[in-house]
Design a protein around this motif. Sequence first.
Motif, short mmCIF file in Angstrom:
data_model
loop_
_atom_site.label_atom_id
_atom_site.label_comp_id
_atom_site.label_asym_id
_atom_site.label_seq_id
_atom_site.Cartn_x
_atom_site.Cartn_y
_atom_site.Cartn_z
N ILE A 84 0.82 -1.21 0.00
CA ILE A 84 0.00 0.00 0.00
C ILE A 84 0.85 1.26 0.00
CG2 ILE A 84 -1.96 -1.07 1.15
CD1 ILE A 84 -1.00 0.19 3.74
N ASP A 140 1.69 6.15 -3.41
CA ASP A 140 0.85 7.29 -3.09
C ASP A 140 1.34 8.00 -1.84
OD1 ASP A 140 -1.13 9.12 -3.31
OD2 ASP A 140 -2.67 7.88 -2.38
N TYR A 191 -13.98 9.16 8.34
CA TYR A 191 -13.09 8.13 8.90
C TYR A 191 -13.30 8.00 10.40
CZ TYR A 191 -8.78 5.93 10.53
OH TYR A 191 -7.87 5.12 11.16
N GLU A 217 -6.29 11.24 2.76
CA GLU A 217 -6.52 9.88 2.26
C GLU A 217 -5.25 9.04 2.36
OE1 GLU A 217 -10.06 10.69 -1.03
OE2 GLU A 217 -7.95 10.75 -1.66
N ARG A 218 -4.12 9.64 2.03
CA ARG A 218 -2.84 8.93 2.18
C ARG A 218 -2.64 8.48 3.62
NH1 ARG A 218 0.78 13.45 -1.04
NH2 ARG A 218 0.82 12.45 -3.10
N VAL A 269 -4.87 5.53 4.76
CA VAL A 269 -4.37 4.24 4.27
C VAL A 269 -3.17 3.79 5.09
CG1 VAL A 269 -3.29 3.07 2.31
CG2 VAL A 269 -5.24 4.58 1.94
N LEU A 270 -2.24 4.70 5.33
CA LEU A 270 -1.02 4.34 6.04
C LEU A 270 -1.29 4.01 7.50
CD1 LEU A 270 1.96 3.98 6.11
CD2 LEU A 270 2.27 6.44 6.21
N GLY A 301 -4.07 3.07 8.65
CA GLY A 301 -4.86 1.84 8.63
C GLY A 301 -3.99 0.60 8.58
N TRP A 302 -2.87 0.70 7.84
CA TRP A 302 -1.96 -0.46 7.81
C TRP A 302 -1.36 -0.71 9.19
CZ3 TRP A 302 3.03 -1.64 8.96
CH2 TRP A 302 3.49 -2.88 8.51
#
Length: 489
Positions: free
Chosen positions: A12, A16, A328, A378-379, A382-383, A385-386
């Motif tokens: 991921i 981005d 979120y 958004e970046r 995602v990060l 979230g990982w």
Amino acid sequence: MNMNINFNTFSILGGDLPPALRDAINEVESNTKAPRALVVSAALSALSTVGQGLINVQVPTTHSLRPCSLWLITLAESGERKSTIDRLFAAAIIEFQQRHATLLAKAWNDYRVEHKIWKAEEAALLKQLTRLGIRHGNGGDDLRVQIKVHAAREPIAPKAPKLLYEDCTIEALQHQLFGAWPNAALASNEAAVIFKGHVSQHLPVLNKLWDGDDVDIDRMTRESFTVKDARLTLSLMSQPKPFQDFVQRNDGEARSLGFLARALVCQPFSTQGMRFIDRPVTSWEHLPKFQRQLAGLLEQSVSTDGEPLPERETMVMSEEASQCWILYYNRVEQQSGLGGCYANCKDHAAKLADNVARLAALLQLLDGGEIISLQNVERSIVLVGWYSNEFIRLFCPPPPIPQVDLDLNMLNDYLSRLRGQGCRYVAKNYVRKYGPNALRNKQRLDPVLDRMVQLGWITLWLDEKKSKYMDLWPLLIFDQGGWEKRLVR
């Protein structure tokens, strides 16, 4: 704590991210063959160390200002190149510290001389007061005024921007944040010494620093003080065992007090055994560019008089970015309820949106501008979230499957084979005699049969001799007159 499962991917983070950060990460990963998560965590630690002294972030819901400091804990065994990666991304910060220390060398020498003179003058004034007798009158009052004026003229030590601390007690760190420089990073690529030390005794203090709160230091024998508006990044790389011992110490205080909830923790999959050399010449093009960008930001964190910036810039989310962040936040809140993915780690979930806001502000700092874009939120989602998935994997594994459910699957597989052979009516004793060994015990078999009846997979009945039988096709019409001829017994 589940420390055994050790598989994860970091695809991921493939592209981005802000270009300077993305290219530096890709280059370091390619040249060192270290785990990507290790590389990313080191890069984010450097960015947090640099950016926390420059910016705060405004949270959309309350409009309160939050620090941009990140806490990153990376678990990796010996030989994963933790030290190498740490040095590569910390190089700009180390060079900044060394250069400013050199520039201040003369100022420090002047300060030491001036302070010695000041101490000598103070001693002379106090000696005069002693000769007069420590009482009012006899010229003592004028001397007291001189002593007070002299005390107000004590030379002030020049402040050198020291950001990185490794072998440092929490008490010493607090003193440095108060008297030297208000932005720091507790950073170590061999953090076992930190986890084995006194960190666990000061978790509430560290939590306050993450929150951006003031920390009052009360002393009996020395002067008390208050650490105000300080920022602290954590960049701790450790082998798993010392960290596991730290987590379990004092009945799990690291978790219960919220220390772990604030951190972005990961345990990357090892690349050892796959680190082949694919080209003889290693190119370093993008990392130096990223280091130069960090160096430029570091210079901005020092005012013209050599002091820390009196105020940090406020990063505000755009309207689209705010809506994305709120969405979120609400989704995390929803998943914190019964049956949600965060139901067993509400402490961790409560800090996720805050970490997203912090990271988004830091990424925007690289892109430039005071308005945080939708893309950077958004970046960050995602990060973060990982890292959240890593937290759940390491600290909140799913509960073990009940034995009755395991037995249910085992018996269903066996009965499915009987169905495939054309069997419909089966005696319970046949299953106890020829079925799975583990289920030949009545105490294990009966609860499974009852569950199958509840699910509608089979039906059970007793004949006049109290023998029990099962119908493997309960939705078909029961063969009242011929079932005994087709019975498997």
